[in-house]
Design a protein around this motif. Structure first.
Motif, PDB file in Angstrom:
ATOM      1  N   ILE A  30       5.189  -1.525   5.990  1.00 30.17           N
ATOM      2  CA  ILE A  30       4.819  -2.950   5.501  1.00 30.17           C
ATOM      3  C   ILE A  30       3.684  -2.997   6.134  1.00 30.17           C
ATOM      4  O   ILE A  30       2.802  -3.558   6.236  1.00 30.17           O
ATOM      5  CB  ILE A  30       5.491  -3.624   5.805  1.00 30.17           C
ATOM      6  N   THR A 200       9.063  -9.276   4.564  1.00 27.83           N
ATOM      7  CA  THR A 200       9.490  -8.863   2.279  1.00 27.83           C
ATOM      8  C   THR A 200       9.529 -10.072   1.704  1.00 27.83           C
ATOM      9  O   THR A 200       9.387 -10.823   0.821  1.00 27.83           O
ATOM     10  CB  THR A 200       9.293  -7.421   2.175  1.00 27.83           C
ATOM     11  N   VAL A 203       7.170 -13.035   2.069  1.00 29.74           N
ATOM     12  CA  VAL A 203       5.892 -12.369   1.131  1.00 29.74           C
ATOM     13  C   VAL A 203       6.076 -13.347  -0.176  1.00 29.74           C
ATOM     14  O   VAL A 203       5.639 -13.400  -1.224  1.00 29.74           O
ATOM     15  CB  VAL A 203       5.482 -11.299   1.076  1.00 29.74           C
ATOM     16  N   VAL A 206       6.621  -7.924  -3.678  1.00 32.29           N
ATOM     17  CA  VAL A 206       5.619  -6.943  -3.882  1.00 32.29           C
ATOM     18  C   VAL A 206       5.709  -6.218  -4.113  1.00 32.29           C
ATOM     19  O   VAL A 206       6.328  -5.362  -5.101  1.00 32.29           O
ATOM     20  CB  VAL A 206       4.739  -6.273  -2.586  1.00 32.29           C
ATOM     21  N   GLU A 231      11.336  -6.439  -2.946  1.00 31.38           N
ATOM     22  CA  GLU A 231      11.715  -7.663  -1.261  1.00 31.38           C
ATOM     23  C   GLU A 231      12.886  -7.638  -0.953  1.00 31.38           C
ATOM     24  O   GLU A 231      13.445  -6.657  -1.495  1.00 31.38           O
ATOM     25  CB  GLU A 231      11.252  -9.438  -1.891  1.00 31.38           C
ATOM     26  N   TYR A 260       2.168   0.083  -1.286  1.00 30.51           N
ATOM     27  CA  TYR A 260       2.592  -0.739  -1.157  1.00 30.51           C
ATOM     28  C   TYR A 260       2.399  -1.608  -0.211  1.00 30.51           C
ATOM     29  O   TYR A 260       2.436  -3.105  -0.837  1.00 30.51           O
ATOM     30  CB  TYR A 260       4.558  -0.444   0.172  1.00 30.51           C
ATOM     31  N   MET A 264       0.215  -5.127  -0.733  1.00 28.64           N
ATOM     32  CA  MET A 264       0.761  -6.318  -0.475  1.00 28.64           C
ATOM     33  C   MET A 264      -0.668  -7.456  -0.197  1.00 28.64           C
ATOM     34  O   MET A 264      -0.791  -8.197  -0.136  1.00 28.64           O
ATOM     35  CB  MET A 264       1.572  -5.910   0.571  1.00 28.64           C
ATOM     36  N   THR A 267      -1.287  -8.765  -2.683  1.00 31.70           N
ATOM     37  CA  THR A 267      -0.750  -9.994  -3.681  1.00 31.70           C
ATOM     38  C   THR A 267      -1.273 -11.850  -2.305  1.00 31.70           C
ATOM     39  O   THR A 267      -0.934 -12.400  -2.432  1.00 31.70           O
ATOM     40  CB  THR A 267       0.526  -9.019  -2.852  1.00 31.70           C
TER      41      THR A 267
END
Length: 426
Positions: A30, A200, A203, A206, A231, A260, A264, A267
């Motif tokens: 991440i 996550t 967020v 994702v 997530e 990922y 992200m 996003t």
């Protein structure tokens, strides 16, 4: 039907507890994107109430880590919050253990820096490079001092990168990456499994793409083919997954992590995320509660300035790359630097020169989702040709920028590229 046409499936499962495993399970990157996560999350600080700012500031300061060794000669943030002048380097470290997780992810008698990600933002703030370093990369280590015990660890000539944390925590990992790359790294951050889960969740999910269903008992990953929004625990499983993807190597896992983090970044750049104050504050709170920052980043002014520097970099100009490595002749489970290619990469980074990746550069176990071809113009809307003489446009005095140089041999992708992970194949 391609992957992008499939209906996303949302997964948010409870904790998956495994027995006393010793299978290495890096915390996924991440945190290649933590740069991006941190950036956008912390920008939100300026939009929340004063009491919340004070609360975050206290948490951040309490967890700050001194990098030592003179590596904190970073330029101070502007007097009025704004982007840093010039570029910067930020190291993000993911550890596989912390006092709060118990044996939820298997019993561990040591803490390893299993994810090591370097973010470089250029001085003109137009380009960024994110380098993932394999945890099993055998390199030299500098002398380090444990900040808690004062124990001094001698320099080593050839040991895996993920031994660095046990020799002095975040500061030692930072010094080791500086020693390897020749860069000055003024900023650093570290988190662990629980931190990844909280980030996550904040967020809000994702999207990730799989070419085939993947089930991996070691990491707990269980996802169907197509696109799923993940997530929490499932996102952590995707980032930790190794045996179920590509050729089962750590390099294949890095390619999944880049997928990922690219997703992200897209996003977080979306309008819904950037305008959702509740979600942004949740990101800031998750970061403050679960991430240890270097003292050079321990003020909210510094964090917001770093965020403002990063947030406008075009996704096409954010390049994720794997540190160049090859098989070790001494140990098939380790890798060693491909020095010529690494020197070429970091010469570009050091000189702030943008570059692009060559053909077929996607990492092991990852494929690029093809984009739809441009829709041809409707002939009925085209402007008819005329016999009027063409008028020469005035010449411009602005210099024409040269196209970025291609570095062949590097593995990675841009943040704008959408990729899919492939199931393990011998």
């Amino acid at each position: 039907m391609n992957a992008s046409d499939r209906r996303p499936r949302r997964h948010r499962s409870g904790p998956i507890r495994h027995g006393r495993q010793h299978t290495p399970s890096p915390l996924g990157a991440i945190l290649k994107g933590l740069a991006v996560v941190l950036a956008v999350a912390l920008v939100s600080v300026g939009s929340v109430a004063a009491y919340a700012i004070n609360n975050l500031a206290q948490q951040v300061t309490a967890n700050a880590v001194d990098l030592g060794g003179g590596t904190e000669a970073a330029p101070p943030p502007p007097p009025v919050l704004g982007a840093f002048e010039g570029g910067f380097n930020l190291l993000v470290v993911g550890t596989d253990n912390d006092p709060n997780q118990g044996d939820s992810f298997g019993e561990r008698d040591a803490t390893l820096n299993d994810v090591n990600i370097l973010l470089h933002v250029s001085a003109d703030h137009k380009n960024a490079v994110v380098v993932s370093f394999p945890r099993d990369l055998v390199i030299s280590h500098p002398e380090c001092t444990d900040p808690d015990t004062g124990e001094v660890f001698d320099a080593m000539s050839a040991e895996p990168l993920n031994d660095a944390w046990e020799r002095g925590g975040l500061a030692c990992v930072n010094s080791t990456i500086e020693n390897l790359t020749g860069l000055d790294i003024n900023y650093a951050a570290a988190t662990s499994f629980d931190g990844v889960i909280e980030m996550t969740n904040a967020v809000g999910g994702v999207p990730v793409c799989l070419n085939e269903p993947i089930f991996d008992a070691d990491s707990g990953l269980d996802l169907p083919a197509g696109t799923s929004v993940i997530e929490g625990q499932m996102a952590l499983s995707f980032l930790r997954n190794r045996h179920g993807v590509g050729d089962g190597s750590d390099l294949a896992r890095i390619a999944s992590q880049q997928q990922y983090l690219s997703s992200m970044a897209r996003t977080l750049k979306s309008a819904n995320t950037l305008t959702d104050i509740t979600k942004l504050y949740g990101l800031a709170q998750a970061a403050a509660s679960n991430i240890k920052l270097s003292t050079s980043l321990s003020s909210l002014d510094s964090m917001v300035s770093l965020a403002l520097t990063m947030k406008d970099v075009d996704l096409n100009n954010i390049v994720f790359v794997q540190y160049p490595s090859g098989s070790s002749s001494d140990d098939p489970n380790k890798v060693v630097p491909v020095q010529d290619l690494a020197d070429e990469l970091f010469a570009k980074v050091q000189a702030d020169q943008p570059f692009t990746l060559g053909d077929d550069s996607t990492g092991t176990g990852s494929t690029v989702v093809p984009t739809d071809p441009a829709t041809p113009a409707d002939p009925g809307t085209e402007t008819p040709a005329t016999d009027a003489p063409a008028t020469d446009a005035p010449a411009s005095d602005a210099p024409v920028e040269a196209a970025p140089e291609v570095i062949d041999g590097l593995k990675g992708q841009t943040a704008a590229e959408q990729t899919c992970a492939s199931a393990f194949s011998d």
